[in-house]
Design a protein around this motif. Structure first.
Motif, short mmCIF file in Angstrom:
data_model
loop_
_atom_site.label_atom_id
_atom_site.label_comp_id
_atom_site.label_asym_id
_atom_site.label_seq_id
_atom_site.Cartn_x
_atom_site.Cartn_y
_atom_site.Cartn_z
N SER A 9 0.84 -1.21 0.00
CA SER A 9 0.00 0.00 0.00
C SER A 9 0.86 1.25 0.00
CB SER A 9 -0.94 -0.01 1.20
OG SER A 9 -0.21 -0.26 2.36
N LEU A 10 2.08 1.13 0.59
CA LEU A 10 3.00 2.26 0.56
C LEU A 10 3.34 2.61 -0.89
CD1 LEU A 10 6.00 2.15 3.03
CD2 LEU A 10 4.63 4.07 2.41
N MET A 13 0.64 4.34 -2.51
CA MET A 13 0.50 5.71 -2.04
C MET A 13 1.51 6.61 -2.74
SD MET A 13 0.12 6.80 1.88
CE MET A 13 1.80 6.71 2.38
N MET A 44 10.45 7.12 2.13
CA MET A 44 9.68 5.89 2.03
C MET A 44 10.58 4.69 1.81
SD MET A 44 6.69 6.42 2.76
CE MET A 44 6.85 7.89 3.71
#
Lengths: 237, 206
Positions: A9-10, A13, A44
């Motif tokens: 999901s990172l 995103m 990230m």
């Protein structure tokens, strides 16, 4: 704890943010979003790396005592630091190479800035050769200075030696002189004492003779002079 | 009523209690990280220094710092959903009170071990106070060294002291939040973790 799902999901995103830079309209300037996004991308990737480390740690679970772990830890940390330094140096070298390649390309092609770049390059070369010349000159001067210093040191050494010799001679001469002088003085004094005693004795004898003769020495001038001199000398001890 | 009483006793037995604790552990990776943001949790029993620290921390402009304050762990379950991922947990221990140290030690049980890989920091105040027994500082040192966490000394009475403490916390926080390119929290902790001098158990000359 499911970091693998989180990772997925990172990524989504980050992609969403990348596709909609307008969503980042909180920064009004046009040129900051790319750098900001690069920074966020880096952040990230850092986080993903940490989560991957956690996963790795979770996978390879083996039982070992804490003392063993404590012993191994510094070794691993040292290894890690060595690898990091190597990586950093390699990155620096790579950046240098990239820079030089870019400069070379700009100079070779006829871009707008290439004339200025060439001029700048030539100036750099001229300055560098001047620098080299100055360095050579300063090196020669330094050598000369060193030579002079060496000579001075040698001179100083010789002076010291000579001074020492002079001091030795002087002291020797004075010693000899004082010794002879002392000997002569003593001899002289002995002689003086001897002759003084002789004189005193002779005077006493003469005095005795004059008194024994019962002569009135005050009337006769020559006798009076002689008697006067007899009384100048004190009695001997 | 007697059944309630029995259930109470069962509840207090070890098995049920450990499950309860595990459910309320503060976990480092259970939520997504914030973009260009850093979250720090200040745990202090007296709730004094954390306020001035928080005010100084949010003044940082390069990155958005969100500060959460707590008296002790476990954190209340009501905020569980709205709470973001915590990048750094700071335990503030006031050396002049034994309660502070014990509260910090008790809170450690509610911390997931994943935090101990560089996302926990101990901050100690009033270390120069003459009334502090040396055993307490030694105990804090040993705790920090056993957990491989950094130990910071701070001075909370003057604004300068607060500023310096903030600066140091911010540098550790930035690494924990992943904002420093080539460093991770684990790497930093291996460089900054507290060490115990070998002669710590020998009496110092006073």
């Amino acid at each position: 704890m499911d970091p693998s799902d989180g990772k997925g999901s990172l990524n989504l995103m980050v992609e969403a943010v990348a596709l909609n830079p307008a969503a980042d309209s909180s920064n009004a300037q046009k040129d900051t979003p790319p750098t900001d996004m690069l920074r966020m991308n880096q952040q990230m990737s850092n986080q993903c790396f940490e989560m991957a480390v956690q996963l790795q740690a979770g996978k390879s679970k083996r039982s070992c005592s804490t003392s063993e772990a404590e012993r191994d830890l510094p070794v691993y940390v040292k290894e890690l630091e060595g690898v990091k330094t190597l990586n950093f140096n390699s990155t620096l070298t790579l950046h240098r190479m990239q820079m030089w390649h870019a400069i070379g390309e700009t100079v070779k092609g006829n871009y707008s800035g290439s004339v200025a770049l060439k001029a700048g390059n030539d100036r750099c070369m001229a300055l560098c050769s001047q620098i080299k010349q100055c360095q050579q000159e300063s090196k020669d001067l330094q050598d000369e200075v060193t030579e002079v210093l060496k000579k001075r040191l040698e001179m100083k050494r010789l002076i010291d030696e000579k001074m020492k010799e002079m001091e030795d001679l002087k002291s020797k001469k004075e010693d000899g002189f004082t010794e002879k002088y002392k000997a002569a003085m003593e001899k002289g004094q002995e002689n003086l004492e001897k002759y003084r005693k002789l004189g005193v004795m002779t005077q006493n004898v003469l005095r005795g003779i004059i008194l024994a003769c019962r002569v009135n020495w005050m009337e006769d001038p020559t006798l009076r002079d002689i008697a006067m001199t007899l009384e100048d000398l004190p009695f001997s001890d | 009523m007697s059944r309630g009483f029995v259930y109470n006793i069962l509840f207090r037995t070890g098995i049920v209690l450990s499950v309860y604790i595990r459910m309320s552990l503060l976990k480092p990776f259970s939520k997504l990280p914030g973009l260009n943001a850093a979250n720090i949790l200040l745990v202090e029993c007296e709730e004094q220094f954390q306020k001035s620290l928080a005010d100084a921390l949010v003044e940082e402009t390069a990155v958005t710092v969100y500060v959460r304050l707590a008296k002790s762990l476990p954190l209340p379950k009501e905020n569980e959903e709205s709470r973001p991922r915590i990048d750094l947990v700071v335990f503030i221990i006031n050396l002049t009170s034994e309660l502070s140290f014990q509260s910090a030690e008790a809170s450690l049980k509610y911390l997931d071990p994943g935090y101990l890989l560089g996302k926990v920091c101990f901050m100690v105040t009033n270390a120069r106070n003459a009334s502090v027994p040396t055993e307490r500082l030694d105990a804090v040192r040993k705790l920090a060294a056993a957990l491989h966490c950094p130990l910071l000394f701070a001075e909370d009475q003057t604004p300068d002291g607060v500023t310096y403490a903030t600066k140091r916390l911010l540098s550790i926080l930035k690494v924990s939040a992943g904002l420093v390119p080539m460093a991770t929290a684990l790497y930093l902790s291996s460089l900054t973790s507290c060490t115990v001098p070998p002669d710590i158990d020998q009496p110092s000359f006073d």
